[in-house]
Enzyme design. Structure first.
Site, short mmCIF file in Angstrom:
data_model
loop_
_atom_site.label_atom_id
_atom_site.label_comp_id
_atom_site.label_asym_id
_atom_site.label_seq_id
_atom_site.Cartn_x
_atom_site.Cartn_y
_atom_site.Cartn_z
N LYS A 223 -132.10 31.11 -27.41
CA LYS A 223 -131.34 30.48 -27.58
C LYS A 223 -130.26 31.50 -26.63
O LYS A 223 -129.34 31.19 -26.65
CB LYS A 223 -131.17 30.80 -29.36
CG LYS A 223 -131.07 30.45 -30.03
CD LYS A 223 -131.46 29.91 -31.72
CE LYS A 223 -131.37 28.63 -32.07
NZ LYS A 223 -133.06 29.06 -32.43
N LYS B 297 -128.43 34.75 -36.20
CA LYS B 297 -129.24 33.78 -35.53
C LYS B 297 -130.48 33.81 -35.18
O LYS B 297 -130.67 34.85 -34.27
CB LYS B 297 -129.03 32.30 -35.10
CG LYS B 297 -127.92 31.44 -35.80
CD LYS B 297 -127.80 30.15 -34.65
CE LYS B 297 -126.45 29.40 -35.52
NZ LYS B 297 -126.45 28.24 -33.72
N ILE C 192 -117.90 27.76 -36.29
CA ILE C 192 -117.39 26.36 -36.43
C ILE C 192 -117.10 26.08 -37.82
O ILE C 192 -118.21 24.71 -37.89
CB ILE C 192 -117.94 26.01 -35.30
CG1 ILE C 192 -117.89 26.32 -33.73
CG2 ILE C 192 -117.15 24.71 -35.37
CD1 ILE C 192 -117.07 27.36 -32.92
N GLU D 89 -127.71 19.88 -28.50
CA GLU D 89 -127.21 20.14 -30.03
C GLU D 89 -126.19 20.56 -29.75
O GLU D 89 -125.69 22.01 -29.00
CB GLU D 89 -127.91 21.10 -31.00
CG GLU D 89 -129.39 20.64 -31.07
CD GLU D 89 -130.39 20.78 -32.54
OE1 GLU D 89 -129.66 21.32 -33.69
OE2 GLU D 89 -131.86 19.88 -32.41
N ARG E 123 -137.98 19.60 -26.93
CA ARG E 123 -139.66 19.32 -27.35
C ARG E 123 -139.34 17.63 -28.03
O ARG E 123 -137.77 17.37 -28.16
CB ARG E 123 -140.28 19.93 -28.89
CG ARG E 123 -139.42 20.46 -29.79
CD ARG E 123 -139.42 20.88 -31.16
NE ARG E 123 -138.40 21.26 -31.69
CZ ARG E 123 -137.79 20.86 -32.43
NH1 ARG E 123 -137.96 19.62 -32.94
NH2 ARG E 123 -136.99 21.44 -33.46
N ARG F 43 -135.70 11.21 -44.61
CA ARG F 43 -136.91 12.28 -44.10
C ARG F 43 -137.23 12.25 -45.68
O ARG F 43 -136.71 13.19 -46.82
CB ARG F 43 -136.66 13.56 -44.24
CG ARG F 43 -136.32 13.61 -42.94
CD ARG F 43 -135.85 14.97 -42.04
NE ARG F 43 -135.48 15.20 -40.87
CZ ARG F 43 -135.73 16.01 -39.88
NH1 ARG F 43 -136.66 16.87 -40.60
NH2 ARG F 43 -135.37 16.61 -38.63
#
Length: 455
Positions: A116, A158, A203, A275, A293, A339
């Site tokens: 990242k 993160k 955000i 994203e 992926r 899901r």
């Protein structure tokens, strides 16, 4: 075209890849752990080979055993699916060294975009907007406190090498920072073998918007539109839809163009997802991360675009050009995916492994698809992800898709294990969801609060 590929995965994604390969006339090799000896993907593949014991570290994450299986069976390529080794650059590099095609981006690009921190730096170079955050890796709580003060609260911690919601914590103030940092770092170290962290300004409220991209070795890069993945619990996606009701024509053009620019900047090949976080109040969007992926939610994009993403992955890895150009891609209707997990929503979503004594999957009608590796009599092992199926619907408009999903979930019947089908049915019927009035905080802060009151 390849004669034979090995699928380095299990469950519904392994079944999905086997089916795509078979339609392309490509032979398949399934790998399995001892716990998955009776799994559906083992039965469907042309060949199957055991790669180790039940623990994923000894089987589905065992690079040596998987590569040995590929060599022993004569597989020319390996499709990693999602999870496990799908974003592991070391594995991709080993495949390259052994002259086995990795069906995904190169190890170099994976290192660039899978990490990242590296990805943020590359997106800044590409002119793609990113959220304010730390410049590089953060390893200590002292560093974290200093950077958080500069950025301003609330912040998101993160894991640099993270994914799947692991190693992520929201921090509202300095009092929460140290324990949150230590917990996220420990989780990241356990999950990825890398405790490096980074910090971003949060955000909030925000929509989680992702853009599906495809690239080939000839330099062609296209997008297949966006998906809205804002309905999440603990940073794990629960329901996805395409297109997003939060995006109009102009913003859609801007965000998809930014995603293509991002992929072109790194000469991306194969399927990937850029994203973004969208601040609805300002209309500004910010790069969050890239998934190098195929995504769990790829079927919603396949429904609205008409493009088979898994087949494109295999063709591109074989050296073929993309079968479609951007001007050929058209979008039709609305698609939603739920899901279905073997878990107990009334007991903090605890996993519910066990034997499926009876199973009826919804069917019938145009625009309904169920991706699953389940069957009656199958015993769900306790060692892996709890997802047992994905129900995907497509309608001429969002209302039709919502009604079709409600119908499908009402038909879904599984006995022997507890699932989240009823939870998903309530979610898809919630007035806020029906109106498209939700953000990333809605499920955890609003819907679950009311849902748990029903107990």
């Amino acid at each position: 075209m390849f004669n034979k590929i090995l699928i380095a995965n299990r469950g519904e994604i392994a079944v999905r890849i086997i089916r795509a390969a078979r339609e392309l006339g490509v032979g398949t090799v399934a790998i399995y752990s001892t716990a998955d000896r009776d799994a559906l993907h083992v039965h469907l593949a042309d060949e199957a080979i055991c790669v180790g014991p039940a623990r994923s570290t000894e089987s589905y994450l065992n690079m040596n055993n998987i590569l040995s299986a590929a060599v022993a069976t004569g597989a020319q390529a390996i499709h990693p699916g999602f999870g496990f080794l799908s974003e592991n650059s070391k594995f991709a590099r080993l495949c390259e060294e052994m002259n086995i095609k990795f069906i995904g981006p190169s190890a170099k690009v994976m290192d660039m975009m899978g990490d990242k921190i590296n990805a943020r730096a590359e997106m800044i170079k590409a002119g793609v907007p990113v959220t304010p955050g730390s410049e590089g890796e953060v390893h200590t709580t002292d560093e974290a406190v200093k950077i958080a003060e500069e950025i301003g609260y609330p912040i998101m911690l993160k894991a640099s090498a993270g994914g799947g919601g692991k190693g992520i914590r929201k921090v509202n103030n300095v009092e929460e920072l140290v324990p949150a940092f230590e917990a996220a770092q420990a989780e990241a170290q356990a999950a990825f073998g890398n405790g490096a962290m980074f910090i971003e300004r949060m955000i909030f409220p925000a929509r989680h918007i992702e853009v599906q991209i495809l690239g080939d070795s000839q330099g062609n890069v296209i997008h297949l539109g966006e998906r809205d993945c804002s309905l999440q619990r603990n940073n794990q996606k629960v329901l996805e839809e395409s297109p997003s009701v939060a995006i109009g024509h102009t913003l859609r053009q801007e965000i998809t163009a930014a995603a293509v620019k991002a992929a072109q900047h790194v000469s991306y090949e194969n399927a990937g997802t850029i994203e973004f976080l969208l601040d609805e109040s300002s209309g500004k969007f910010y790069f969050m991360e890239m998934n190098t992926r195929v995504q769990v939610e790829h079927p919603v994009t396949e429904f609205v675009s008409g493009v088979d993403i898994v087949k494109e992955q295999i063709r591109v890895a074989n050296g073929n050009e993309l079968s479609v150009k951007q001007e050929d891609v058209t979008f039709s209707g609305h698609a939603i995916e739920c899901r279905i997990n073997a878990e107990n929503p009334k007991f903090n979503f605890a996993p519910s492994p066990g034997k499926i004594t009876n199973l009826f999957l919804p069917s019938g009608g145009v625009g309904l698809r169920v991706d699953s590796a389940m069957y009656s009599g199958y015993s769900i092992p306790p060692y892996y992800d709890s997802m047992i199926a994905k129900v995907i619907v497509h309608g001429e408009n969002r209302f039709e898709a919502l009604m079709k999903m409600q119908r499908a979930l009402l038909e879904f019947d599984v006995e022997g294990v507890i699932t989240n089908v009823d939870f998903q049915l309530e979610l898809i019927s919630d007035p806020h969801v029906v109106a498209g009035d939700y953000d990333t905080s809605f499920l955890g802060n609003v819907f679950l609060t009311e849902y748990q009151k029903e107990d």
